[in-house]
Design a protein around this motif. Structure first.
Motif, PDB file in Angstrom:
ATOM      1  N   LEU A  23       0.847  -1.189   0.000  1.00  0.00           N
ATOM      2  CA  LEU A  23       0.000   0.000   0.000  1.00  0.00           C
ATOM      3  C   LEU A  23       0.882   1.238   0.000  1.00  0.00           C
ATOM      4  CD1 LEU A  23      -2.720  -0.980   2.657  1.00  0.00           C
ATOM      5  CD2 LEU A  23      -2.913  -1.071   0.170  1.00  0.00           C
ATOM      6  N   LYS A  24       0.539   2.183  -0.873  1.00  0.00           N
ATOM      7  CA  LYS A  24       1.383   3.375  -0.999  1.00  0.00           C
ATOM      8  C   LYS A  24       0.582   4.636  -0.725  1.00  0.00           C
ATOM      9  CE  LYS A  24       3.997   0.995  -4.514  1.00  0.00           C
ATOM     10  NZ  LYS A  24       3.898   0.657  -5.926  1.00  0.00           N
ATOM     11  N   ASP A  25       0.931   5.304   0.343  1.00  0.00           N
ATOM     12  CA  ASP A  25       0.369   6.606   0.685  1.00  0.00           C
ATOM     13  C   ASP A  25      -1.152   6.668   0.477  1.00  0.00           C
ATOM     14  OD1 ASP A  25       0.582   9.148   1.683  1.00  0.00           O
ATOM     15  OD2 ASP A  25       0.664  10.037  -0.328  1.00  0.00           O
ATOM     16  N   ILE A  26      -1.852   5.845   1.235  1.00  0.00           N
ATOM     17  CA  ILE A  26      -3.314   5.789   1.115  1.00  0.00           C
ATOM     18  C   ILE A  26      -3.952   6.829   2.034  1.00  0.00           C
ATOM     19  CG2 ILE A  26      -5.345   4.352   1.555  1.00  0.00           C
ATOM     20  CD1 ILE A  26      -3.840   3.127  -0.656  1.00  0.00           C
ATOM     21  N   ASN A  27      -4.821   7.637   1.462  1.00  0.00           N
ATOM     22  CA  ASN A  27      -5.622   8.563   2.260  1.00  0.00           C
ATOM     23  C   ASN A  27      -7.074   8.362   1.858  1.00  0.00           C
ATOM     24  OD1 ASN A  27      -3.655  10.393   3.748  1.00  0.00           O
ATOM     25  ND2 ASN A  27      -2.873  10.396   1.645  1.00  0.00           N
ATOM     26  N   LEU A  38     -14.613  -1.044  -2.669  1.00  0.00           N
ATOM     27  CA  LEU A  38     -13.224  -0.953  -3.097  1.00  0.00           C
ATOM     28  C   LEU A  38     -13.083  -1.849  -4.312  1.00  0.00           C
ATOM     29  CD1 LEU A  38     -11.238  -1.331   0.282  1.00  0.00           C
ATOM     30  CD2 LEU A  38     -11.861   0.774  -0.892  1.00  0.00           C
ATOM     31  N   ILE A  39     -12.728  -1.276  -5.447  1.00  0.00           N
ATOM     32  CA  ILE A  39     -12.564  -2.097  -6.639  1.00  0.00           C
ATOM     33  C   ILE A  39     -11.143  -1.956  -7.171  1.00  0.00           C
ATOM     34  CG2 ILE A  39     -14.999  -1.960  -7.300  1.00  0.00           C
ATOM     35  CD1 ILE A  39     -14.124   0.056  -9.479  1.00  0.00           C
ATOM     36  N   GLY A  40     -10.788  -2.855  -8.065  1.00  0.00           N
ATOM     37  CA  GLY A  40      -9.445  -2.830  -8.638  1.00  0.00           C
ATOM     38  C   GLY A  40      -9.022  -4.240  -8.991  1.00  0.00           C
ATOM     39  N   CYS A  44      -4.165  -5.496  -6.106  1.00  0.00           N
ATOM     40  CA  CYS A  44      -3.994  -4.052  -6.033  1.00  0.00           C
ATOM     41  C   CYS A  44      -3.972  -3.559  -4.589  1.00  0.00           C
ATOM     42  CB  CYS A  44      -5.092  -3.327  -6.803  1.00  0.00           C
ATOM     43  SG  CYS A  44      -6.695  -3.465  -6.016  1.00  0.00           S
ATOM     44  N   GLY A  45      -4.209  -4.461  -3.636  1.00  0.00           N
ATOM     45  CA  GLY A  45      -4.108  -4.087  -2.229  1.00  0.00           C
ATOM     46  C   GLY A  45      -5.428  -3.759  -1.569  1.00  0.00           C
ATOM     47  N   LYS A  46      -6.559  -4.016  -2.263  1.00  0.00           N
ATOM     48  CA  LYS A  46      -7.837  -3.622  -1.660  1.00  0.00           C
ATOM     49  C   LYS A  46      -8.180  -4.472  -0.433  1.00  0.00           C
ATOM     50  CE  LYS A  46     -10.362  -5.895  -5.480  1.00  0.00           C
ATOM     51  NZ  LYS A  46      -9.255  -6.761  -5.857  1.00  0.00           N
ATOM     52  N   SER A  47      -7.939  -5.798  -0.518  1.00  0.00           N
ATOM     53  CA  SER A  47      -8.192  -6.636   0.664  1.00  0.00           C
ATOM     54  C   SER A  47      -7.214  -6.299   1.781  1.00  0.00           C
ATOM     55  CB  SER A  47      -8.043  -8.123   0.320  1.00  0.00           C
ATOM     56  OG  SER A  47      -9.084  -8.516  -0.531  1.00  0.00           O
ATOM     57  N   THR A  48      -5.973  -6.038   1.402  1.00  0.00           N
ATOM     58  CA  THR A  48      -4.959  -5.690   2.399  1.00  0.00           C
ATOM     59  C   THR A  48      -5.368  -4.433   3.159  1.00  0.00           C
ATOM     60  OG1 THR A  48      -3.305  -6.592   0.910  1.00  0.00           O
ATOM     61  CG2 THR A  48      -2.507  -5.226   2.711  1.00  0.00           C
ATOM     62  N   LEU A  49      -5.868  -3.442   2.410  1.00  0.00           N
ATOM     63  CA  LEU A  49      -6.307  -2.208   3.055  1.00  0.00           C
ATOM     64  C   LEU A  49      -7.482  -2.487   3.989  1.00  0.00           C
ATOM     65  CD1 LEU A  49      -6.300   0.870   3.383  1.00  0.00           C
ATOM     66  CD2 LEU A  49      -7.765   1.027   1.368  1.00  0.00           C
ATOM     67  N   LEU A  50      -8.431  -3.291   3.487  1.00  0.00           N
ATOM     68  CA  LEU A  50      -9.618  -3.612   4.279  1.00  0.00           C
ATOM     69  C   LEU A  50      -9.211  -4.235   5.618  1.00  0.00           C
ATOM     70  CD1 LEU A  50     -12.797  -3.672   3.749  1.00  0.00           C
ATOM     71  CD2 LEU A  50     -12.483  -6.120   3.501  1.00  0.00           C
ATOM     72  N   ARG A  51      -8.252  -5.157   5.550  1.00  0.00           N
ATOM     73  CA  ARG A  51      -7.858  -5.898   6.748  1.00  0.00           C
ATOM     74  C   ARG A  51      -7.060  -5.057   7.742  1.00  0.00           C
ATOM     75  NH1 ARG A  51      -8.031 -11.630   5.581  1.00  0.00           N
ATOM     76  NH2 ARG A  51      -6.197 -11.985   6.837  1.00  0.00           N
ATOM     77  N   CYS A  52      -6.592  -3.881   7.298  1.00  0.00           N
ATOM     78  CA  CYS A  52      -5.912  -2.989   8.242  1.00  0.00           C
ATOM     79  C   CYS A  52      -6.889  -2.478   9.294  1.00  0.00           C
ATOM     80  CB  CYS A  52      -5.335  -1.769   7.524  1.00  0.00           C
ATOM     81  SG  CYS A  52      -3.895  -2.140   6.527  1.00  0.00           S
ATOM     82  N   MET A 221      -8.623   1.211  -6.878  1.00  0.00           N
ATOM     83  CA  MET A 221      -7.222   1.079  -6.490  1.00  0.00           C
ATOM     84  C   MET A 221      -6.450   0.366  -7.587  1.00  0.00           C
ATOM     85  SD  MET A 221      -7.443   0.067  -2.472  1.00  0.00           S
ATOM     86  CE  MET A 221      -5.663   0.055  -2.254  1.00  0.00           C
ATOM     87  N   TYR A 222      -5.179   0.721  -7.713  1.00  0.00           N
ATOM     88  CA  TYR A 222      -4.333   0.054  -8.691  1.00  0.00           C
ATOM     89  C   TYR A 222      -2.906   0.038  -8.157  1.00  0.00           C
ATOM     90  CZ  TYR A 222      -2.277  -1.216 -13.164  1.00  0.00           C
ATOM     91  OH  TYR A 222      -1.585  -1.861 -14.154  1.00  0.00           O
ATOM     92  N   LEU A 223      -2.303  -1.143  -8.106  1.00  0.00           N
ATOM     93  CA  LEU A 223      -0.923  -1.317  -7.626  1.00  0.00           C
ATOM     94  C   LEU A 223      -0.660  -0.611  -6.294  1.00  0.00           C
ATOM     95  CD1 LEU A 223       1.072  -0.938 -10.976  1.00  0.00           C
ATOM     96  CD2 LEU A 223       0.370  -3.040  -9.823  1.00  0.00           C
ATOM     97  N   GLY A 224      -1.586  -0.779  -5.359  1.00  0.00           N
ATOM     98  CA  GLY A 224      -1.346  -0.264  -4.012  1.00  0.00           C
ATOM     99  C   GLY A 224      -1.658   1.202  -3.820  1.00  0.00           C
TER     100      GLY A 224
END
Lengths: 253, 281
Positions: A23-27, A38-40, A44-52, A221-224
């Motif tokens: 994940l890169k600089d997500i706001n 969250l699509i992509g 692309c990191g959408k599940s990773t972001l969700l799990r944060c 989202m695309y590539l984090g």
């Protein structure tokens, strides 16, 4: 957006698995009582972001997270806040229905038990959660049946009931319909839309029709990185970014 | 045509191998039952040996083997399962964990007589427990540990991450998710490992040879601090060391049959628990 309308937010988030930055600089912020999709493309990191948000990465030793996650004004990673409290306030429904290998009753009861809900209150809560998830009529006569004998769609609705039984404020859904047939998917989608009056919902999906059917707001989202976010109709009908346009038109994915 | 022929050959090779294995099993069982069954009687399993083992029963050996297996289980099962849980659920995957895992796998390959010598040095002499039921049980426990750790770890590894996450997501701690969800799901696999290991331990002779087993004791009760009789050792003595081997041969067969029955009963218990569990799935 008015500050009071924001339920959940993340700022300056970077996440690495080992040396790989995922994940890169997500706001981002999620409005209260709305459904955000969250699509992509895959990875692309959408599940990773969700799990944060419910701290599911806590047990992966190679995950390193930077940035701030707020549930209203509360820092989710603050020292004084226990991870179990975070998870009881932010529920989760997974990609593959994962009921406990226990009875239908026990599937809901277990979460209540470990969160110290008094015994005499549980019966009503269980019944309400099942009704709220539109599965009560199908299971009310066989509460002692093993949950694993239900159909895939029923299992997923049971998992949603398990999440709502704890009265969370936010429900995270990680591709909840990806393993289901179209009819079960339709039922779950109806359920998700009905749940939004009580909960803030974030849904990760591969299915762009699904995002358009249920989501108020969509994030691509695309590539984090977050490429574009906005009102669902606008994002799909009038994307500002070329990548978004190509993705929502199905040119890649 | 060629394809059909090769498939017939493949199929019949597999069938032939299965047949050979079953054949040996049947021959062994048939031999044991036909020669051992005549010596089985209530007296045989409920009385002490008499007249230099040529008459009487094998009660002390049965009691000895059962108690020995229980002590083995008490030592190996809790430690083995805890160790497997630690390795599979908590330990991070680094060189130390991999080294520990490699050591455990190697321990499973160490010949049982080495465990016997180790038990002699540690329990009998070092800890002054003497040649006793306890020393032998601890030694067999050590022997069984690596098998229980390995099979339990395999069983835990088969439980998908999503099952653990389901428990974590409703607010369970990692420990709660393991005790309440992971272990019950892995129970059939763990149980199979435990029972296979214990059946093997029940039939071991070498590790108890120096640590507590006796050729003859004249009372049926097993005391933890005393020597004991056991079925496999009794069988070994009757078949090779007795002064009247031909005379006691039927008793030897009878003993072998009883040993098999004890192990079979152990397996049956596990089968029953697995069956009950699968009905709840």
């Amino acid at each position: 957006m008015n500050k009071d309308d924001i339920k959940l937010s993340a700022s300056s988030v970077n996440l690495w698995f080992g040396k790989k930055q995922v994940l890169k600089d997500i706001n981002i912020s999620f409005p209260k009582n709305q459904i955000t999709a969250l699509i992509g493309p895959s990875g692309c990191g959408k599940s990773t972001l969700l799990r944060c948000f419910n701290r599911m990465h806590d047990l992966s030793p190679d995950a390193r997270i930077e940035g701030e996650f707020l549930l209203e004004q509360r820092d989710l990673y603050e020292r004084g806040l226990s991870v179990t409290e975070v998870r009881s306030r932010i529920g989760m429904v997974f990609q593959k229905a994962n009921p406990f290998p226990k009875s239908i009753y026990e599937n809901i009861n277990y979460g209540l038990k470990i969160n110290d809900v008094p015994k005499e209150k549980r019966q009503d809560i269980i019944e309400n959660a099942l009704k709220e998830s539109y599965i009560w009529e199908e299971v009310k006569d066989e509460m002692q049946k093993p949950a694993t004998r239900l159909s895939g769609g029923q299992q997923q609705r049971l998992c949603i009931a398990r999440a709502v039984s704890l009265r969370p404020e936010v429900i995270l859904m990680d591709e909840p319909c990806s393993a289901l047939d179209p009819l079960s998917t339709l039922k779950i989608e109806e359920l998700i839309v009905k749940l939004k009056k009580d909960y803030t919902i974030i849904i990760v999906t591969h299915n762009m029709q699904q995002a358009q059917r249920v989501a108020d707001k969509t994030v691509f989202m695309y590539l984090g990185e977050i490429i574009e976010e906005g009102d669902t109709n606008t994002l799909f009908s009038d994307p500002k970014n070329d990548l978004t346009a190509n993705y929502v038109k199905g040119h890649f994915g | 045509m060629i394809k059909k022929l090769t498939s017939v050959i493949e199929w019949s090779t597999l069938l032939f191998s299965t047949g050979i294995v079953c054949l040996f099993l049947i021959i062994i069982l048939w031999d044991l039952i036909s020669k051992g069954a005549p010596s089985l009687s209530w007296e045989f399993v409920s009385t002490l040996p008499r007249e230099g083992m040529t008459k009487g029963g094998i009660l002390p050996a049965i009691i000895g083997t059962v108690l020995l297996t229980m002590i083995t289980a008490l030592v190996a099962v809790p430690f083995g399962i805890s160790c497997a849980i630690y390795l599979n659920e908590y330990a991070s995957d680094n060189w130390l964990t991999r080294l520990i895992r490699a050591c455990i796998r190697n321990l499973a390959g160490v010949p049982s007589i080495i465990y016997g010598l180790f038990g002699l040095a540690l329990f009998v002499q070092g800890l002054q427990m003497g040649t006793s039921l306890m020393s032998a049980g601890f030694t067999l426990g050590l022997l069984s540990l690596p098998y229980i750790i390995i099979t339990t770890e395999e069983a835990l590894r088969r439980i998908p991450a999503s099952t653990r996450e389901a428990a974590l997501a409703v607010g369970a701690t990692q420990f709660e998710s393991i005790i309440d969800v992971v272990l019950p799901s892995a129970l059939p696999g763990i149980l199979t490992g435990v029972v296979l290991t214990l059946s093997r331990a029940a039939g071991e002779t070498a590790p108890i040879l120096f640590t507590g087993v006796a050729f003859y004791i004249n009372n049926p009760s097993g005391f933890l601090n005393q020597e004991f009789m056991s079925l496999p050792y009794h069988l070994y003595m009757l078949s090779t060391q007795h002064q009247a081997i031909e005379e006691v041969r039927p008793l030897a067969y009878g003993t072998a049959l009883v040993l098999i029955i004890v192990v079979f009963l152990l397996n049956l218990t596990a089968f029953y628990i697995r069956y009950k569990h699968s009905k709840n799935e």
